[in-house]
Design an enzyme around this catalytic site. Structure first.
Site, PDB file in Angstrom:
ATOM      1  CG  ASP A 168      -1.900   1.100   1.274  1.00 61.31           C
ATOM      2  OD1 ASP A 168      -3.108   0.816   1.126  1.00 61.31           O
ATOM      3  OD2 ASP A 168      -1.491   2.275   1.445  1.00 61.31           O
ATOM      4  CB  ILE A 169       1.081   4.275  -2.141  1.00 61.85           C
ATOM      5  CG1 ILE A 169       1.289   3.443  -3.421  1.00 61.85           C
ATOM      6  CG2 ILE A 169       1.940   5.539  -2.173  1.00 61.85           C
ATOM      7  CD1 ILE A 169       0.994   4.191  -4.709  1.00 61.85           C
ATOM      8  CD  GLU A 211      -3.424   3.651  -1.423  1.00 66.02           C
ATOM      9  OE1 GLU A 211      -4.201   2.742  -1.061  1.00 66.02           O
ATOM     10  OE2 GLU A 211      -2.474   4.069  -0.738  1.00 66.02           O
TER      11      GLU A 211
HETATM   12  P1  GH3 Z   1      -1.652   5.242   4.415  1.00 67.28           P
HETATM   13  O1  GH3 Z   1      -0.204   5.501   4.517  1.00 67.28           O
HETATM   14  O2  GH3 Z   1      -2.266   4.939   5.733  1.00 67.28           O
HETATM   15  O3  GH3 Z   1      -1.966   4.195   3.421  1.00 67.28           O
HETATM   16  O4  GH3 Z   1      -2.290   6.598   3.916  1.00 67.28           O
HETATM   17  P2  GH3 Z   1      -3.119   6.851   2.601  1.00 67.28           P
HETATM   18  O5  GH3 Z   1      -3.365   8.294   2.444  1.00 67.28           O
HETATM   19  O6  GH3 Z   1      -2.434   6.202   1.440  1.00 67.28           O
HETATM   20  O7  GH3 Z   1      -4.407   6.052   2.990  1.00 67.28           O
HETATM   21  P3  GH3 Z   1      -5.649   5.493   2.281  1.00 67.28           P
HETATM   22  O8  GH3 Z   1      -5.398   4.097   1.843  1.00 67.28           O
HETATM   23  O9  GH3 Z   1      -6.787   5.672   3.210  1.00 67.28           O
HETATM   24  O10 GH3 Z   1      -5.893   6.415   1.043  1.00 67.28           O
HETATM   25  C1  GH3 Z   1      -5.685   6.037  -0.228  1.00 67.28           C
HETATM   26  C2  GH3 Z   1      -5.894   7.196  -1.134  1.00 67.28           C
HETATM   27  O11 GH3 Z   1      -5.530   6.817  -2.435  1.00 67.28           O
HETATM   28  C3  GH3 Z   1      -7.313   7.663  -1.182  1.00 67.28           C
HETATM   29  C4  GH3 Z   1      -7.597   7.831  -2.628  1.00 67.28           C
HETATM   30  O12 GH3 Z   1      -8.011   9.151  -2.928  1.00 67.28           O
HETATM   31  C5  GH3 Z   1      -6.311   7.578  -3.341  1.00 67.28           C
HETATM   32  N1  GH3 Z   1      -6.489   6.788  -4.527  1.00 67.28           N
HETATM   33  C6  GH3 Z   1      -6.972   5.547  -4.655  1.00 67.28           C
HETATM   34  N2  GH3 Z   1      -7.019   5.176  -5.939  1.00 67.28           N
HETATM   35  C7  GH3 Z   1      -6.528   6.199  -6.685  1.00 67.28           C
HETATM   36  C8  GH3 Z   1      -6.326   6.436  -8.075  1.00 67.28           C
HETATM   37  O13 GH3 Z   1      -6.588   5.580  -8.920  1.00 67.28           O
HETATM   38  N3  GH3 Z   1      -5.797   7.615  -8.444  1.00 67.28           N
HETATM   39  C9  GH3 Z   1      -5.476   8.580  -7.549  1.00 67.28           C
HETATM   40  N4  GH3 Z   1      -4.969   9.709  -7.964  1.00 67.28           N
HETATM   41  N5  GH3 Z   1      -5.687   8.406  -6.218  1.00 67.28           N
HETATM   42  C10 GH3 Z   1      -6.197   7.245  -5.783  1.00 67.28           C
HETATM   43 MG    MG Z   2      -2.139   4.167   1.344  1.00 64.68          MG
HETATM   44 MG    MG Z   3      -4.983   2.069   0.811  1.00 63.07          MG
END
Ligand code: GH3
Ligand code: MG
Ligand code: MG
Ligand code: MG
Length: 286
Positions: A168-169, A211
Site C-alpha cells: 500500500d502506498i 493504491e
Molecule cells: P496510508 O499511509 O495509511 O496508506 O495513507 P493513505 O493516504 O495512502 O491512505 P488510504 O489508503 O486511506 O488512502 C488512499 C488514497 O488513495 C485515497 C484515494 O483518494 C487515493 N487513490 C486511490 N485510488 C486512486 C487512483 O486511482 N488515483 C489517484 N490519484 N488516487 C487514488
Molecule cells: Mg495508502
Molecule cells: Mg490504501
C-alpha cells in the site's frame, strides 16, 4: 495455434494438412483417424486445439456426437468445423444443433478452407486480445483484482510453497491533496511500471485496488519473499517520481504454511501490512 484434423481418410487428412501448411504460418497440426483417438488425446491435456476439422462419418463415435461431447467440455473452447459430403438441410441442421461453428462440404475446396480459416483466426486474435485487456488494469497495465483471486486459487493447489505480498502506498491521500489527482494517477502509473518489471513465471503482480498492489510469489516462503519485497521497497524509496515527488510503500508478507484456504493468506498479509503502517510505514513486515 493448434489445429486438429479428424477424418478416417488419410488422403483427406493429408490434403487438408497440406493446404493449411501452405497458406498459414504458426499452425501446429495434429491428425486423428477416429473420434476415440481425438477424445483420448484431448483427455491427456497435452495440447489444446484452437480449431478442429471434424468429419461426420467415422468408424465408432460419429462426428456430430463427438462435436456435442467437445462442446460440453468446459475447459475447451475450440472452433469446430464439421466436414461432410452429405449436402442436405438435415445434416446442416444437425451439425449446428450439435454445436458446430461452421459447416464445410466435401469434396473440400481449397479457397474456401483458406478464406474461412483466415476469418476465424482474425476473430480469435481479436478475442484473445480483448480477453487479455480485460484481465489488466489500464492505468498500470498490471493484472487486476479478479485475476489475483483466480491466480491465488490456482496457486493454492498447484504450488507446495508460495507467498503473497500486499503493498500500500504511504500517505497517498496527501500526495493527491497536495499535487492533485492527475499527478496522483501519474505516480501510480510510474509505480505500476516498476512493479510490472518483476512480472515473470514465478512472480505475478496485481493492482489490487486504488493504491494497493498484491504480488504472488511462487516457490518462495515468506523469508525469501521478504527479500524481493525489500528490494522493491528500496527501489521505490530511492526513485524520484513525477515532479520529483518522493513515494514510499509499506508491505505485508504471508506464505502458505498453516493456512486452510486462500482467504487466510490474504488476511495474514493484510494484518502484516497493518502492522507495517502502525510501526511508522516505509517498511515490510513478515
Ligand atoms: P496510508 O499511509 O495509511 O496508506 O495513507 P493513505 O493516504 O495512502 O491512505 P488510504 O489508503 O486511506 O488512502 C488512499 C488514497 O488513495 C485515497 C484515494 O483518494 C487515493 N487513490 C486511490 N485510488 C486512486 C487512483 O486511482 N488515483 C489517484 N490519484 N488516487 C487514488
Ligand atoms: Mg495508502
Ligand atoms: Mg490504501
Ligand atoms: Mg469419413
Amino acid at each position: 495455434m493448434n489445429l486438429f484434423i479428424v477424418d478416417d481418410s488419410v488422403l483427406i487428412q493429408k490434403k487438408l494438412k497440406d493446404t493449411i501448411e501452405k497458406n498459414f504460418e504458426d499452425i501446429n497440426i495434429s491428425l486423428f483417424n477416429s473420434s476415440e483417438e481425438l477424445l483420448n488425446f484431448i483427455e491427456m491435456k497435452i495440447k489444446k486445439p484452437d480449431f478442429i476439422f471434424l468429419d461426420v462419418i467415422l468408424p465408432g463415435i460419429d462426428g456430430l456426437k463427438t462435436c456435442k461431447i467437445l462442446k460440453k467440455l468446459s475447459d475447451l473452447d475450440s472452433y469446430i468445423f464439421i466436414m461432410t459430403s452429405q449436402d442436405t438441410d438435415e445434416t446442416l441442421e444437425k451439425a449446428f444443433k450439435s454445436g458446430a461453428d461452421d459447416f464445410i462440404l466435401k469434396p473440400l475446396r481449397e479457397p474456401e478452407i483458406i478464406a474461412r480459416l483466415k476469418t476465424y483466426i482474425k476473430l480469435k486474435n481479436y478475442i484473445d486480445k480483448l480477453e487479455e485487456l480485460n484481465k489488466r488494469d489500464f492505468l498500470t497495465e498490471l493484472y487486476n483484482k479478479s485475476q489475483f483471486y483466480e491466480n491465488l486459487k490456482k496457486v493454492v493447489y498447484e504450488e507446495d510453497v508460495f507467498s503473497v505480498l500486499f503493498i500500500d502506498i504511504d500517505d497517498f491521500k496527501q500526495i493527491n491533496d497536495t499535487y492533485g489527482h492527475m499527478t496522483g494517477d501519474h505516480i501510480l502509473e510510474e509505480l505500476g511500471k516498476i512493479i510490472k518489471k518483476y512480472e515473470n513465471k514465478m512472480i505475478v503482480p496485481f493492482r489490487y485496488g486504488g493504491e494497493e498492489f498484491s504480488i504472488l510469489i511462487k516457490k518462495y516462503d515468506r523469508q525469501k519473499a521478504y527479500l524481493v519485497a525489500e528490494e522493491l521497497r528500496k527501489k521505490i524509496e530511492d526513485k524520484l517520481f513525477y515532479k520529483n515527488i518522493k513515494v514510499t510503500i509499506s508491505g505485508g508478507v504471508a506464505d502458505n504454511s498453516n493456512i486452510d484456504n486462500y482467504s487466510d493468506i490474504i488476511e495474514i498479509a493484510d494484518s502484516k501490512l497493518y502492522i507495517a503502517k502502525s510501526n511508522g510505514k516505509n517498511q515490510i513486515v513478515i
